[in-house]
Design an enzyme around this catalytic site. Structure first.
Site, PDB file in Angstrom:
ATOM      1  N   LEU A  72       1.083  -1.114   0.418  1.00 53.07           N
ATOM      2  CA  LEU A  72       0.271  -0.019   0.096  1.00 53.07           C
ATOM      3  C   LEU A  72       1.063   1.190   0.048  1.00 53.07           C
ATOM      4  O   LEU A  72       1.363   1.816   1.088  1.00 53.07           O
ATOM      5  CB  LEU A  72      -0.763   0.362   1.236  1.00 53.07           C
ATOM      6  CG  LEU A  72      -1.676  -1.232   1.174  1.00 53.07           C
ATOM      7  CD1 LEU A  72      -2.173  -0.903   2.916  1.00 53.07           C
ATOM      8  CD2 LEU A  72      -2.589  -1.864   0.014  1.00 53.07           C
ATOM      9  N   GLY A  73       0.956   1.642  -1.503  1.00 50.28           N
ATOM     10  CA  GLY A  73       2.076   2.857  -1.363  1.00 50.28           C
ATOM     11  C   GLY A  73       3.132   2.865  -2.019  1.00 50.28           C
ATOM     12  O   GLY A  73       3.957   2.091  -2.193  1.00 50.28           O
ATOM     13  N   ALA A  74       3.730   3.744  -2.563  1.00 51.80           N
ATOM     14  CA  ALA A  74       4.729   3.619  -4.176  1.00 51.80           C
ATOM     15  C   ALA A  74       5.341   5.065  -4.083  1.00 51.80           C
ATOM     16  O   ALA A  74       5.366   5.097  -4.420  1.00 51.80           O
ATOM     17  CB  ALA A  74       3.790   3.013  -5.467  1.00 51.80           C
TER      18      ALA A  74
ATOM     19  N   GLY B 132      15.165   8.212   4.597  1.00 50.81           N
ATOM     20  CA  GLY B 132      15.356   8.154   3.235  1.00 50.81           C
ATOM     21  C   GLY B 132      15.127   7.206   2.715  1.00 50.81           C
ATOM     22  O   GLY B 132      14.313   5.969   3.402  1.00 50.81           O
TER      23      GLY B 132
ATOM     24  N   LYS C 297       7.856   9.275  17.357  1.00 46.43           N
ATOM     25  CA  LYS C 297       8.623   7.556  18.169  1.00 46.43           C
ATOM     26  C   LYS C 297       9.014   8.131  19.576  1.00 46.43           C
ATOM     27  O   LYS C 297       9.329   6.731  20.063  1.00 46.43           O
ATOM     28  CB  LYS C 297       9.847   8.182  17.519  1.00 46.43           C
ATOM     29  CG  LYS C 297       9.671   7.869  15.296  1.00 46.43           C
ATOM     30  CD  LYS C 297      10.636   8.742  14.645  1.00 46.43           C
ATOM     31  CE  LYS C 297      10.552   8.452  13.052  1.00 46.43           C
ATOM     32  NZ  LYS C 297      11.584  10.021  12.785  1.00 46.43           N
TER      33      LYS C 297
ATOM     34  N   SER D 290       8.548   2.302  -2.875  1.00 50.26           N
ATOM     35  CA  SER D 290       9.086   1.991  -4.084  1.00 50.26           C
ATOM     36  C   SER D 290      10.055   1.180  -4.841  1.00 50.26           C
ATOM     37  O   SER D 290      10.064   0.467  -5.320  1.00 50.26           O
ATOM     38  CB  SER D 290       9.052   3.677  -5.329  1.00 50.26           C
ATOM     39  OG  SER D 290       9.824   4.437  -4.666  1.00 50.26           O
TER      40      SER D 290
ATOM     41  N   GLU E  64       7.827  14.280   5.867  1.00 48.87           N
ATOM     42  CA  GLU E  64       7.200  13.122   5.786  1.00 48.87           C
ATOM     43  C   GLU E  64       6.486  14.450   5.068  1.00 48.87           C
ATOM     44  O   GLU E  64       6.732  15.103   4.575  1.00 48.87           O
ATOM     45  CB  GLU E  64       6.333  14.022   7.164  1.00 48.87           C
ATOM     46  CG  GLU E  64       6.672  12.440   8.222  1.00 48.87           C
ATOM     47  CD  GLU E  64       6.810  11.455   8.300  1.00 48.87           C
ATOM     48  OE1 GLU E  64       5.440  10.957   7.846  1.00 48.87           O
ATOM     49  OE2 GLU E  64       7.789  11.085   8.362  1.00 48.87           O
TER      50      GLU E  64
ATOM     51  N   LYS F 111       4.956   5.342  11.877  1.00 50.10           N
ATOM     52  CA  LYS F 111       4.984   5.607  13.483  1.00 50.10           C
ATOM     53  C   LYS F 111       3.544   6.775  13.966  1.00 50.10           C
ATOM     54  O   LYS F 111       2.844   6.581  15.231  1.00 50.10           O
ATOM     55  CB  LYS F 111       6.123   6.458  13.755  1.00 50.10           C
ATOM     56  CG  LYS F 111       5.995   7.594  12.687  1.00 50.10           C
ATOM     57  CD  LYS F 111       7.226   7.433  11.958  1.00 50.10           C
ATOM     58  CE  LYS F 111       7.776   8.915  11.241  1.00 50.10           C
ATOM     59  NZ  LYS F 111       8.246   8.083   9.923  1.00 50.10           N
TER      60      LYS F 111
ATOM     61  N   ASP G 263       6.288  14.271  14.604  1.00 47.87           N
ATOM     62  CA  ASP G 263       7.129  12.450  14.030  1.00 47.87           C
ATOM     63  C   ASP G 263       7.991  12.445  15.059  1.00 47.87           C
ATOM     64  O   ASP G 263       7.867  11.298  15.618  1.00 47.87           O
ATOM     65  CB  ASP G 263       7.590  12.876  12.695  1.00 47.87           C
ATOM     66  CG  ASP G 263       8.636  11.964  12.753  1.00 47.87           C
ATOM     67  OD1 ASP G 263       7.847  10.908  11.879  1.00 47.87           O
ATOM     68  OD2 ASP G 263       9.589  11.790  12.714  1.00 47.87           O
TER      69      ASP G 263
HETATM   70  N1  LIG Z   1      10.690   9.146   3.985  1.00 52.70           N
HETATM   71  C1  LIG Z   1      11.257   8.578   5.084  1.00 52.70           C
HETATM   72  O1  LIG Z   1      12.135   8.734   5.194  1.00 52.70           O
HETATM   73  C2  LIG Z   1      10.543   7.397   6.381  1.00 52.70           C
HETATM   74  C3  LIG Z   1       9.244   7.409   5.722  1.00 52.70           C
HETATM   75  N2  LIG Z   1       8.343   6.280   6.632  1.00 52.70           N
HETATM   76  C4  LIG Z   1       7.385   6.658   6.809  1.00 52.70           C
HETATM   77  O2  LIG Z   1       6.785   5.973   6.237  1.00 52.70           O
HETATM   78  C5  LIG Z   1       5.836   5.954   5.058  1.00 52.70           C
HETATM   79  C6  LIG Z   1       5.983   6.484   4.164  1.00 52.70           C
HETATM   80  O3  LIG Z   1       6.683   7.218   3.905  1.00 52.70           O
HETATM   81  P1  LIG Z   1       7.286   7.818   2.620  1.00 52.70           P
HETATM   82  O4  LIG Z   1       7.212   6.752   0.986  1.00 52.70           O
HETATM   83  O5  LIG Z   1       7.904   8.797   2.770  1.00 52.70           O
HETATM   84  O6  LIG Z   1       5.709   8.410   1.597  1.00 52.70           O
HETATM   85  P2  LIG Z   1       5.222   8.695   0.207  1.00 52.70           P
HETATM   86  O7  LIG Z   1       4.657  10.499   0.684  1.00 52.70           O
HETATM   87  O8  LIG Z   1       6.748   9.064  -0.626  1.00 52.70           O
HETATM   88  O9  LIG Z   1       4.897   7.757  -0.246  1.00 52.70           O
HETATM   89  C7  LIG Z   1       3.084   7.530  -0.217  1.00 52.70           C
HETATM   90  C8  LIG Z   1       2.631   6.778  -0.850  1.00 52.70           C
HETATM   91  O10 LIG Z   1       1.415   6.492  -0.602  1.00 52.70           O
HETATM   92  C9  LIG Z   1       0.561   6.423  -1.496  1.00 52.70           C
HETATM   93  N3  LIG Z   1      -0.736   6.772  -0.964  1.00 52.70           N
HETATM   94  C10 LIG Z   1      -1.261   7.783   0.590  1.00 52.70           C
HETATM   95  N4  LIG Z   1      -2.662   8.221   0.417  1.00 52.70           N
HETATM   96  C11 LIG Z   1      -3.160   7.101  -0.050  1.00 52.70           C
HETATM   97  C12 LIG Z   1      -3.815   6.575  -0.266  1.00 52.70           C
HETATM   98  N5  LIG Z   1      -4.911   7.155   0.401  1.00 52.70           N
HETATM   99  N6  LIG Z   1      -4.364   5.708  -0.557  1.00 52.70           N
HETATM  100  C13 LIG Z   1      -3.318   4.374  -1.567  1.00 52.70           C
HETATM  101  N7  LIG Z   1      -2.401   5.325  -1.900  1.00 52.70           N
HETATM  102  C14 LIG Z   1      -2.424   6.176  -1.135  1.00 52.70           C
HETATM  103  C15 LIG Z   1       0.888   7.684  -2.389  1.00 52.70           C
HETATM  104  O11 LIG Z   1       0.506   7.344  -3.339  1.00 52.70           O
HETATM  105  C16 LIG Z   1       2.135   7.819  -2.175  1.00 52.70           C
HETATM  106  O12 LIG Z   1       2.525   6.499  -3.195  1.00 52.70           O
HETATM  107  C17 LIG Z   1       4.999   7.105   6.121  1.00 52.70           C
HETATM  108  O13 LIG Z   1       4.336   6.619   7.135  1.00 52.70           O
HETATM  109  C18 LIG Z   1       6.114   7.561   6.947  1.00 52.70           C
HETATM  110  O14 LIG Z   1       6.057   8.494   7.891  1.00 52.70           O
HETATM  111  C19 LIG Z   1       9.771   5.803   7.934  1.00 52.70           C
HETATM  112  C20 LIG Z   1      11.026   6.174   8.240  1.00 52.70           C
HETATM  113  C21 LIG Z   1      11.331   6.702   6.630  1.00 52.70           C
HETATM  114  N1  LIG Z   2      10.455  12.234   8.638  1.00 55.44           N
HETATM  115  C1  LIG Z   2      11.285  11.343   8.866  1.00 55.44           C
HETATM  116  C2  LIG Z   2      11.111   9.855   8.180  1.00 55.44           C
HETATM  117  C3  LIG Z   2      11.822   8.793   8.825  1.00 55.44           C
HETATM  118  O1  LIG Z   2      11.018   8.229  10.100  1.00 55.44           O
HETATM  119  C4  LIG Z   2      12.764  11.869   9.517  1.00 55.44           C
HETATM  120  O2  LIG Z   2      12.915  12.861   9.075  1.00 55.44           O
HETATM  121  O3  LIG Z   2      12.691  11.160  10.420  1.00 55.44           O
END
Ligand SMILES: NC(=O)C1=CN([C@@H]2O[C@H](COP(=O)(O)OP(=O)(O)OC[C@H]3O[C@@H](n4cnc5c(N)ncnc54)[C@H](O)[C@@H]3O)[C@@H](O)[C@H]2O)C=CC1
Ligand SMILES: N[C@@H](CC=O)C(=O)O
Ligand code: NA
Length: 453
Positions: free
Chosen positions: A12-14, A309, A206, A19, A191, A106, A202
């Site tokens: 769920l989510g890319a 990342g 955590k 991705s 985020e 989180k 955030d």
């Molecule tokens: N980016 C980071 O460094 C980190 C992110 N996270 C967590 O991982 C998760 C994902 O983060 P990211 O990949 O950065 O987010 P992002 O915003 O880059 O990607 C989110 C994806 O989910 C899809 N999406 C969102 N709402 C949707 C819905 N209602 N229905 C279907 N698809 C939906 C979007 O189309 C997108 O593909 C979050 O919970 C974030 O807090 C955790 C650790 C590190």
């Molecule tokens: N937005 C968060 C992503 C990882 O949890 C951060 O910057 O640490």
């Protein structure tokens, strides 16, 4: 390996993380199959818009906007959408259908973790969330499993990559918070709504998760004291540097013993704080995180690495996927977090800390004596007073104020006052009293000091 066993994985989510998880599942399918003992088949990826342009190329036929149908055809669901809704409902649906779930969310675990763990335990499913705290760094599993036989006393760490990137850049290159945030966002650290990062939400989520696991006590997210970094100006960073410190957004979770020596409570808090330039946390640069854990038998442990990342975080997600898939193949109950201790969560006022208070004052006769009186009235002892570029011992500063300032002069001066340890309650009362002094033109900033060298 059982050649015929397949674990159907729904993603769920890319975005930044999702991705990369999809890419690894597809590119390393054979190796992962050997590790799991069954093939991990990526059966679909739910997104908002199947046509959206993505940084990582993925087979178009995998994309769908129908998350619910995808979930109901899966054995293991990986939630990487973020946010509470619809993630909460979709994870509940997945667990309720008997699928295992891996998430990096989180915000959801900190606010609705208990209800989701209930479902997981009831149906015997796994709910893994290593990536939810400190990205790639293994910290959930070490706390939950490796340290399960020890007593954790304190956790001190940098758990948000975006704010660490911003503060590090402001410290080393100068520039504004907004400029640094734009770069952190491009790097995939922030985020979807970066307010969660810069205002400390955030890190607060955590901290709630870490404190709950470490102290076997449910710590509600709203009981974690929170301040973000929007009040941290270039001027405060310069003053910190002059005094030999670096500003870091810290999460602190610790046991607090009351004055009676018997009653223990848990404190969890997040705020920008001063870290001595020689302390290892001062050398945590860019989007990295670092977490110190102090445990009764293990002593001090440090966990360090990429806290944000897409590629890096996908490592923690895939570790959870392999673990859940192995367990699905070999069998075993769903486990909930242990929350039996049920300790009181302390108020911020009970916490003992040190302050650096930066003030603009009227540079006139007797000002320092008036300020010193505020501290002594609240039984807070002053460690040092810094004027301009140099730290001056308290007595010398008081002498300078009475000897060197010509009477009647109304110039302005900046003072940075460092305190000894005191309760937050007393320190906050000092700041309020300073604000009401005529000679204090402005309290420019208040930062706690959390780690001596
Ligand atoms: N980016 C980071 O460094 C980190 C992110 N996270 C967590 O991982 C998760 C994902 O983060 P990211 O990949 O950065 O987010 P992002 O915003 O880059 O990607 C989110 C994806 O989910 C899809 N999406 C969102 N709402 C949707 C819905 N209602 N229905 C279907 N698809 C939906 C979007 O189309 C997108 O593909 C979050 O919970 C974030 O807090 C955790 C650790 C590190
Ligand atoms: N937005 C968060 C992503 C990882 O949890 C951060 O910057 O640490
Ligand atoms: Na982690």
């Amino acid at each position: 390996m059982n050649q015929h066993r397949t674990v159907r994985v729904a993603l769920l989510g890319a975005g930044s993380v999702g991705s990369q998880v999809a890419r690894t599942l597809l590119d390393h399918a054979d190796e992962l199959a050997l590790r799991v003992g069954a093939r991990l088949e990526l059966v679909g990826i739910a997104v908002r818009n199947v046509e959206a342009k993505r940084d990582v190329e993925l087979p178009a036929e995998l994309f769908t906007t129908d998350a619910k149908t995808l979930i109901l055809g899966a054995d293991l669901v990986v939630e990487l959408m973020g946010g509470i809704d619809p993630a909460r409902e979709l994870i509940a649906l997945a667990l309720g259908s008997g699928a295992d779930v891996v998430t990096a969310n989180k915000a959801l675990i900190a606010t609705h973790g208990l209800e989701l763990f209930d479902i997981a335990e009831r149906v015997g499913a796994q709910l893994n969330y290593e990536a939810a705290v400190a990205g790639a760094i293994p910290i959930i599993r070490p706390l939950r499993d490796s340290l399960a036989g020890d007593r954790v006393d304190r956790i001190l760490g940098i758990v948000n990559g975006t704010t660490n990137f911003i503060l590090d850049r402001m410290h080393t290159l100068g520039g504004t918070l907004d400029e640094a945030l734009a770069v952190a966002t491009d790097l995939g650290y922030a985020e979807a709504d970066p307010t969660a990062d810069v205002e400390g939400y955030d890190a607060q989520q955590k901290a709630a998760i870490l404190a709950s696991i470490a102290f076997h006590t449910h710590v509600p997210v709203e009981r974690v004291y929170r301040e973000g970094i929007t009040g941290v100006t270039a001027e405060l960073i310069d003053e910190a540097r002059t005094a030999g410190y670096v500003v870091k957004l810290l999460a602190i979770c610790e046991r607090i013993t009351a004055a009676d020596g018997a009653t223990e409570s848990v404190s969890a808090r997040v705020y920008p704080a001063l870290v001595h330039a020689q302390h290892p946390l001062a050398s945590v640069h860019g989007g990295n995180n670092a977490i110190f854990v102090e445990a009764a038998s293990a002593g001090s442990l440090m966990f360090y690495g990429a806290g944000a990342g897409g590629v890096e975080t996908s490592s923690a997600v895939l570790g959870d996927v392999v673990s859940a898939a192995r367990r699905r193949i070999s069998g075993g109950p769903g486990l909930r977090e242990s929350m039996h201790a049920d300790m009181r969560v302390a108020d911020i006022g009970d916490v003992v800390t040190r302050y650096h208070i930066s003030l603009d004052v009227s540079d006139e006769l007797g000002v320092l004596a008036g300020i010193a009186r505020v501290f002594s009235d609240h039984e807070v002892s002053v460690l040092q007073i810094q004027q301009g570029d140099g730290a001056v011992p308290v007595v010398e500063a008081l002498e300078q104020s009475t000897e060197d300032t010509p009477a009647g002069e109304q110039a302005s001066a900046t003072l940075v006052i460092g305190t000894h340890q005191a309760t937050e309650r007393s320190l906050q009362a000092v700041v309020a009293a300073l604000e009401s002094l005529d000679a204090v033109q402005r309290v420019k900033g208040v930062l706690r000091v959390e780690s001596a060298a």
